[in-house]
Design an enzyme around this catalytic site. Structure first.
Site, short mmCIF file in Angstrom:
data_model
loop_
_atom_site.label_atom_id
_atom_site.label_comp_id
_atom_site.label_asym_id
_atom_site.label_seq_id
_atom_site.Cartn_x
_atom_site.Cartn_y
_atom_site.Cartn_z
N HIS A 254 0.85 -1.18 -9.12
CA HIS A 254 1.25 0.16 -9.56
C HIS A 254 1.66 0.02 -11.02
O HIS A 254 2.21 -1.01 -11.41
CB HIS A 254 2.48 0.66 -8.81
CG HIS A 254 2.30 0.80 -7.34
ND1 HIS A 254 2.53 -0.24 -6.47
CD2 HIS A 254 1.96 1.87 -6.59
CE1 HIS A 254 2.32 0.19 -5.24
NE2 HIS A 254 1.97 1.45 -5.27
N ASP B 51 4.98 -1.57 -11.27
CA ASP B 51 5.14 -2.96 -10.82
C ASP B 51 5.01 -3.86 -12.04
O ASP B 51 5.60 -4.93 -12.12
CB ASP B 51 4.04 -3.39 -9.83
CG ASP B 51 4.03 -2.60 -8.56
OD1 ASP B 51 5.08 -2.02 -8.21
OD2 ASP B 51 2.96 -2.56 -7.90
N MET C 75 -8.09 -3.43 -8.54
CA MET C 75 -7.58 -2.10 -8.18
C MET C 75 -6.23 -1.86 -8.85
O MET C 75 -5.45 -2.79 -9.05
CB MET C 75 -7.43 -2.03 -6.65
CG MET C 75 -6.86 -0.75 -6.09
SD MET C 75 -5.05 -0.71 -5.99
CE MET C 75 -4.80 -1.10 -4.26
N GLU D 266 -5.62 7.16 0.17
CA GLU D 266 -5.02 6.41 1.29
C GLU D 266 -4.12 7.34 2.10
O GLU D 266 -3.13 7.86 1.60
CB GLU D 266 -4.22 5.23 0.72
CG GLU D 266 -3.52 4.42 1.79
CD GLU D 266 -2.81 3.20 1.22
OE1 GLU D 266 -3.08 2.81 0.06
OE2 GLU D 266 -1.96 2.65 1.94
N LYS E 112 -1.50 8.32 5.27
CA LYS E 112 -0.40 7.77 6.07
C LYS E 112 0.27 8.95 6.76
O LYS E 112 0.45 10.00 6.13
CB LYS E 112 0.59 7.04 5.15
CG LYS E 112 1.66 6.25 5.88
CD LYS E 112 2.54 5.49 4.88
CE LYS E 112 3.55 4.64 5.59
NZ LYS E 112 4.47 3.98 4.63
N GLU F 79 -5.66 2.05 5.72
CA GLU F 79 -4.75 0.92 5.97
C GLU F 79 -4.50 0.79 7.46
O GLU F 79 -4.13 1.78 8.13
CB GLU F 79 -3.42 1.14 5.23
CG GLU F 79 -2.40 0.06 5.60
CD GLU F 79 -1.14 0.08 4.74
OE1 GLU F 79 -1.26 0.24 3.51
OE2 GLU F 79 -0.04 -0.08 5.31
N HIS G 279 -1.37 2.30 8.94
CA HIS G 279 -1.17 3.74 8.85
C HIS G 279 -1.86 4.48 10.00
O HIS G 279 -1.30 5.44 10.54
CB HIS G 279 -1.64 4.26 7.48
CG HIS G 279 -0.81 3.69 6.37
ND1 HIS G 279 -1.05 3.96 5.05
CD2 HIS G 279 0.26 2.85 6.38
CE1 HIS G 279 -0.17 3.32 4.30
NE2 HIS G 279 0.64 2.63 5.09
N ASP H 214 -6.97 -1.63 3.07
CA ASP H 214 -5.65 -2.27 3.11
C ASP H 214 -5.46 -2.92 4.47
O ASP H 214 -5.34 -2.23 5.50
CB ASP H 214 -4.54 -1.24 2.86
CG ASP H 214 -4.32 -0.96 1.38
OD1 ASP H 214 -5.04 -1.55 0.54
OD2 ASP H 214 -3.42 -0.16 1.05
N ASP I 199 7.36 1.78 9.49
CA ASP I 199 6.33 1.23 8.59
C ASP I 199 6.59 -0.27 8.38
O ASP I 199 7.45 -0.65 7.61
CB ASP I 199 6.46 2.00 7.27
CG ASP I 199 5.50 1.53 6.21
OD1 ASP I 199 4.52 0.85 6.56
OD2 ASP I 199 5.74 1.86 5.04
N ASP J 66 4.18 -3.07 7.80
CA ASP J 66 3.40 -3.84 6.82
C ASP J 66 3.44 -5.35 7.09
O ASP J 66 3.70 -6.15 6.19
CB ASP J 66 3.89 -3.55 5.38
CG ASP J 66 3.51 -2.15 4.92
OD1 ASP J 66 2.51 -1.59 5.41
OD2 ASP J 66 4.22 -1.60 4.06
N ASP K 228 -2.24 -5.45 2.10
CA ASP K 228 -1.10 -4.62 1.71
C ASP K 228 0.01 -4.84 2.75
O ASP K 228 0.22 -4.03 3.65
CB ASP K 228 -1.50 -3.15 1.66
CG ASP K 228 -0.39 -2.30 1.08
OD1 ASP K 228 0.60 -2.89 0.59
OD2 ASP K 228 -0.48 -1.06 1.11
C1 GLT Z 1 3.24 1.30 -0.65
C2 GLT Z 1 2.49 1.85 0.52
C3 GLT Z 1 1.12 1.31 0.58
C4 GLT Z 1 0.25 1.78 -0.54
C5 GLT Z 1 0.69 1.27 -1.85
C6 GLT Z 1 -0.13 1.93 -2.93
S1 GLT Z 1 2.36 1.38 -2.11
O1 GLT Z 1 3.58 -0.03 -0.41
O2 GLT Z 1 3.21 1.56 1.72
O3 GLT Z 1 0.51 1.57 1.79
O4 GLT Z 1 -1.05 1.27 -0.35
O5 GLT Z 1 0.51 2.97 -3.54
MN MN Z 2 -1.48 0.60 1.61
MN MN Z 3 1.81 0.54 4.79
#
Ligand code: GLT
Ligand code: MN
Ligand code: MN
Length: 386
Positions: free
Chosen positions: A53, A56, A87, A180, A182, A216, A219, A244, A254, A256, A286
């Site tokens: 980002h 970042d 990206m 993306e 979510k 993702e 998500h 992702d 969430d 991850d 991700d």
């Molecule tokens: C954040 C989010 C991710 C996105 C990123 C891109 S930032 O961590 O949870 O799923 O892909 O903005």
């Molecule tokens: Mn993501």
């Molecule tokens: Mn995520």
């Protein structure tokens, strides 16, 4: 054999291995690494690329001199390690200015600021070599529908993306957008909450050819959905511009998590799909390490993401070569050719002939499908006894 190679296009965001272990209830458990340190860590574990980002890399309040110094150092680190930046994206969610959304904020000044910030971030991404630009609208949503009209919000989001597509064309950039989805977190409800919703939305844009999706795993899983089916729909539409990879328990917050760490079987079917169709885009992890990890364990996390992918890729090759599995698949999809004259493009004659055909419905209903046998073979394959 399970070592990552550039051709696998395994990438990580600065925010992934750089995650400091903060959560809504607790302070960071790891000290922050600089972007340069993160690039070196990623090189050490064998990653191909690094994504970011805007903030970042460059703090939101950096002076022009700080900005130049950071960019120079980052480019040096890329040169030293050979890592690429495939990206980039914009942080449109951390700053309080975006608390009610960026492109869908009710405040026109915030919407304009989101465009301003994204154009600058696109310039930065392109300067570092990015060819894909992700839009994750973490704040694009509501906690209550009392204050925001979803139709207006959709129009604002469309206007914003149309504006940014024109900006990219105007600059002569070789850049594609990947949206993306979510369902929730950090907003109560995020607009366009699934990959399928994003695909529908893309067809309403002025330049749909420039815009695809970045699905993702976590998500779709947060929404209780089958991720591979969404990826398949995106692929079929020619819209799988990025992906992702991570993992997530269904119904939880969430998370991850490390790729393949929760739903190994779903991860296998995903890898199988990507390898079957020949997806050759970036495979972006991700995800982040558990809050309990130190940086040695963070490296184990990153290596684990890539190794699990490659292990599942090998399982896919085994699946394709397994005579018993292939025989069952052949049985399941067997075709004696008797319906050939009804297949394909519509014609009036075909329709009449098909309407006149007599089907033995009872026999059709009696035919068993050996899915139990097949699925057990998949389980045994994954458990390493085949
Ligand atoms: C954040 C989010 C991710 C996105 C990123 C891109 S930032 O961590 O949870 O799923 O892909 O903005
Ligand atoms: Mn993501
Ligand atoms: Mn995520």
């Amino acid at each position: 054999m399970y070592n990552p190679k550039p051709e696998h296009k395994f990438t990580f965001g600065l925010w992934t291995v750089g995650n400091v272990g903060r959560d809504p209830f607790g302070e960071p458990t790891r000290k922050a690494l600089s972007p340069v340190e993160i690039v070196h860590l990623l090189a050490e574990v064998g990653a191909y690329g690094v994504n970011f980002h805007d903030n970042d890399l460059i703090p939101i309040d950096a002076t022009p001199a700080e900005r130049d110094r950071i960019k120079w150092n980052f480019k040096q680190a890329l040169n030293e390690t050979g890592l690429v930046v495939p990206m980039a994206t914009t942080n449109l969610f951390s700053d309080p200015a975006f608390k009610d959304g960026a492109f869908t904020s009710n405040d026109p000044k915030v919407r304009a600021y989101a465009l301003h910030k994204t154009m600058h971030a696109i310039d930065l991404g392109v300067e570092m070599g990015a060819s894909t630009y992700v839009f994750w609208g973490g704040r694009e949503g509501t906690e209550t529908d009392a204050g925001k009209d979803p139709l207006e919000a959709g129009k604002w989001f469309r206007e914003g993306l149309n504006f940014l597509c024109e900006y990219v064309i105007d600059q002569g950039y070789e850049l594609k957008f990947a949206l993306e989805a979510k369902p929730n977190e950090p907003r109560g409800d995020i607009y366009l909450s699934t990959t399928g919703a994003m695909l529908g939305f893309i067809s309403t844009l002025d330049h749909p050819e420039m815009v695809g999706v970045n699905p993702e795993v976590a998500h779709e899983h947060m929404a209780g959905l089958n991720f591979t089916h969404h990826v398949a729909q995106a692929w079929d539409a020619g819209k799988l511009f990025h992906i992702d990879l991570n993992d997530q328990s269904f119904g939880r917050y969430d998370q991850d998590f490390r790729f393949g760490s929760v739903n190994l079987k779903s991860a296998f079917f995903l890898v199988k799909f990507l390898e079957d169709v020949g997806y050759d885009g970036n495979r972006h992890f991700d995800a982040h390490a558990y809050r309990t990890s130190d940086y040695e364990d963070v490296k184990a996390f990153a290596r684990g993401c890539m190794r699990t992918y490659l292990l599942l890729k090998e399982k896919h090759a085994q699946f394709s070569a397994d005579a018993q599995i292939q025989a069952l698949l052949a049985e399941i999809t067997a075709d004696d050719g008797s319906m050939d004259s009804y297949k394909g493009v519509y014609s009036g004659e075909k329709a009449q002939a098909l309407k006149a055909h007599t089907f033995d419905r009872v026999t059709l209903g009696k035919r068993g499908q050996p899915y139990e046998q097949l699925d057990q073979l998949v389980i045994e394959l994954l458990l390493g006894v085949r």
